[in-house]
Every structure is written in structure tokens, then in C-alpha cells.
Motif scaffolding. Structure first.
Motif, PDB file in Angstrom:
ATOM      1  N   PHE A  38      55.819   5.056  18.565  1.00 44.37           N
ATOM      2  CA  PHE A  38      57.266   5.143  18.737  1.00 44.37           C
ATOM      3  C   PHE A  38      57.883   5.756  17.473  1.00 44.37           C
ATOM      4  O   PHE A  38      57.340   5.612  16.377  1.00 44.37           O
ATOM      5  CB  PHE A  38      57.884   3.752  18.912  1.00 44.37           C
ATOM      6  N   ALA A  39      59.016   6.374  17.637  1.00 48.81           N
ATOM      7  CA  ALA A  39      59.797   6.796  16.478  1.00 48.81           C
ATOM      8  C   ALA A  39      60.447   5.533  15.908  1.00 48.81           C
ATOM      9  O   ALA A  39      61.103   4.787  16.636  1.00 48.81           O
ATOM     10  CB  ALA A  39      60.866   7.797  16.901  1.00 48.81           C
ATOM     11  N   PHE A  40      60.234   5.291  14.628  1.00 40.48           N
ATOM     12  CA  PHE A  40      60.846   4.153  13.937  1.00 40.48           C
ATOM     13  C   PHE A  40      61.723   4.729  12.841  1.00 40.48           C
ATOM     14  O   PHE A  40      61.236   5.450  11.962  1.00 40.48           O
ATOM     15  CB  PHE A  40      59.794   3.231  13.331  1.00 40.48           C
ATOM     16  N   VAL A  41      63.029   4.434  12.911  1.00 37.19           N
ATOM     17  CA  VAL A  41      63.963   4.971  11.931  1.00 37.19           C
ATOM     18  C   VAL A  41      64.759   3.817  11.340  1.00 37.19           C
ATOM     19  O   VAL A  41      65.460   3.105  12.059  1.00 37.19           O
ATOM     20  CB  VAL A  41      64.916   6.019  12.560  1.00 37.19           C
ATOM     21  N   VAL A  91      62.774   2.962  17.972  1.00 35.46           N
ATOM     22  CA  VAL A  91      63.214   1.739  17.312  1.00 35.46           C
ATOM     23  C   VAL A  91      64.099   2.157  16.143  1.00 35.46           C
ATOM     24  O   VAL A  91      63.624   2.797  15.203  1.00 35.46           O
ATOM     25  CB  VAL A  91      62.029   0.887  16.800  1.00 35.46           C
ATOM     26  N   LEU A  92      65.373   1.796  16.231  1.00 41.56           N
ATOM     27  CA  LEU A  92      66.309   2.058  15.134  1.00 41.56           C
ATOM     28  C   LEU A  92      66.638   0.726  14.485  1.00 41.56           C
ATOM     29  O   LEU A  92      67.099  -0.200  15.150  1.00 41.56           O
ATOM     30  CB  LEU A  92      67.592   2.708  15.657  1.00 41.56           C
ATOM     31  N   LEU A  93      66.400   0.622  13.192  1.00 41.54           N
ATOM     32  CA  LEU A  93      66.667  -0.598  12.447  1.00 41.54           C
ATOM     33  C   LEU A  93      67.836  -0.321  11.508  1.00 41.54           C
ATOM     34  O   LEU A  93      67.731   0.507  10.600  1.00 41.54           O
ATOM     35  CB  LEU A  93      65.423  -1.009  11.657  1.00 41.54           C
ATOM     36  N   LEU A  94      68.954  -0.983  11.751  1.00 40.98           N
ATOM     37  CA  LEU A  94      70.165  -0.767  10.955  1.00 40.98           C
ATOM     38  C   LEU A  94      70.251  -1.797   9.844  1.00 40.98           C
ATOM     39  O   LEU A  94      70.647  -2.939  10.069  1.00 40.98           O
ATOM     40  CB  LEU A  94      71.413  -0.862  11.837  1.00 40.98           C
ATOM     41  N   ASP A  95      69.886  -1.392   8.640  1.00 41.03           N
ATOM     42  CA  ASP A  95      69.921  -2.285   7.480  1.00 41.03           C
ATOM     43  C   ASP A  95      71.317  -2.327   6.856  1.00 41.03           C
ATOM     44  O   ASP A  95      72.052  -1.335   6.899  1.00 41.03           O
ATOM     45  CB  ASP A  95      68.945  -1.803   6.407  1.00 41.03           C
ATOM     46  N   HIS A  96      71.637  -3.462   6.253  1.00 39.71           N
ATOM     47  CA  HIS A  96      72.854  -3.650   5.458  1.00 39.71           C
ATOM     48  C   HIS A  96      74.129  -3.347   6.251  1.00 39.71           C
ATOM     49  O   HIS A  96      74.977  -2.573   5.819  1.00 39.71           O
ATOM     50  CB  HIS A  96      72.807  -2.794   4.188  1.00 39.71           C
ATOM     51  N   THR A  97      74.281  -3.995   7.374  1.00 38.79           N
ATOM     52  CA  THR A  97      75.471  -3.792   8.215  1.00 38.79           C
ATOM     53  C   THR A  97      76.627  -4.719   7.844  1.00 38.79           C
ATOM     54  O   THR A  97      77.737  -4.536   8.345  1.00 38.79           O
ATOM     55  CB  THR A  97      75.135  -4.025   9.700  1.00 38.79           C
ATOM     56  N   HIS A  98      76.395  -5.683   6.976  1.00 36.26           N
ATOM     57  CA  HIS A  98      77.382  -6.735   6.704  1.00 36.26           C
ATOM     58  C   HIS A  98      78.748  -6.177   6.269  1.00 36.26           C
ATOM     59  O   HIS A  98      79.780  -6.576   6.820  1.00 36.26           O
ATOM     60  CB  HIS A  98      76.858  -7.712   5.660  1.00 36.26           C
ATOM     61  N   ASP A  99      78.770  -5.274   5.295  1.00 29.25           N
ATOM     62  CA  ASP A  99      80.053  -4.747   4.801  1.00 29.25           C
ATOM     63  C   ASP A  99      80.833  -4.056   5.915  1.00 29.25           C
ATOM     64  O   ASP A  99      82.037  -4.241   6.061  1.00 29.25           O
ATOM     65  CB  ASP A  99      79.846  -3.760   3.651  1.00 29.25           C
ATOM     66  N   TRP A 100      80.126  -3.259   6.689  1.00 28.63           N
ATOM     67  CA  TRP A 100      80.796  -2.545   7.769  1.00 28.63           C
ATOM     68  C   TRP A 100      81.290  -3.511   8.834  1.00 28.63           C
ATOM     69  O   TRP A 100      82.424  -3.395   9.315  1.00 28.63           O
ATOM     70  CB  TRP A 100      79.863  -1.497   8.372  1.00 28.63           C
TER      71      TRP A 100
END
Length: 140
Positions: A38-41, A91-100
């Protein structure tokens, strides 16, 4: 959850969508996605506080084409296509979303909705699409 279970979970296109996951599991998810080819980004959204910054970060990480219109509809269009990133699953992993999420909770919810809708459309073609948002242990 062990890596075999993660691979089976990721391979199940009927269950894919937008989900929160344990922040400590990113490497295991990457390994499971790699086994499936899979594409993992991993997309780092640290410091993003508005839609424009988030869209720019996603577009850069996924190498969106020049025609990307930098709005929610264009994001959905690009995620529905991904012809420039051929893979049997995503699979897209969105890191550090807290501020947004704190600065723009409505925009954050729109992205989750888009992720769920895109996953549903990919699943119709037998393709898994995961939009995953890591959160610290104990906050799931």
C-alpha cells in the motif's frame, strides 16, 4: 494489536475510512502497509492552524498535480483519483493535528468527512483507503 492483525485490518477495504489511532502505532502501521504494498504517507500538520496550510501540507506530501484547486472539493477530487500514486491501497497518517483541530474544529471535521467519503468510494472498487489520526494513548 500485532502486525499480522494490522495487515488484515488494513487489507479490509470494507472497513476503511477516517479513524483515530494510538499515536504509538505509526511505525507498525507503516510496516503493515508496506507488507501489503500500500502507499503509506505520513503527513505532518504541526504548526498548521487553517485550511490553507493543511491543504498545502497534504498536497505536498501526496505530490498533488498542478490542477489541485486548494479547496475541499479539489482535495476530494485528488484523493478520489491518486493515479500519480498507483497502489493497491492507501494509508494516510496525519501527525500533529492538535493545533489545527483547536484553531479550526469545523475544518478538521470537514477533512474527516472527506476521508470517510473518499474511503467509501474507493471501497466500491475494492481498494482500501485509510485516513488515520494518531492521538496519545488513553485518549482514544
Amino acid at each position: 494489536m500485532n502486525t499480522v492483525d494490522l495487515s488484515a485490518m488494513l487489507a479490509d477495504h470494507t472497513a476503511s475510512g477516517a479513524y483515530y489511532v494510538d499515536a504509538g502505532g505509526g511505525d507498525a502501521l507503516a510496516e503493515a502497509a508496506e507488507r501489503l504494498e500500500f502507499a503509506f504517507v505520513r503527513i505532518d500538520l504541526q504548526g498548521c492552524e487553517d485550511k490553507e496550510a493543511v491543504l498545502a501540507r497534504i498536497a505536498q506530501a501526496l505530490d498533488f498535480p498542478d490542477w489541485f484547486g486548494r479547496n475541499w472539493d479539489a482535495l476530494a477530487d485528488c484523493l478520489d483519483d491518486l493515479s500519480w500514486l498507483p497502489a493497491p491501497g492507501y494509508v494516510l497518517l496525519l501527525d500533529h493535528t492538535h493545533d489545527w483541530k483547536q484553531a479550526d474544529p469545523v475544518g478538521f471535521d470537514v477533512l474527516l468527512e472527506i476521508g470517510t467519503e473518499v474511503a467509501t468510494r474507493w471501497a466500491e472498487h475494492g481498494v482500501a483507503f485509510w485516513l488515520l489520526i494518531p492521538v496519545p494513548p488513553g485518549q482514544l
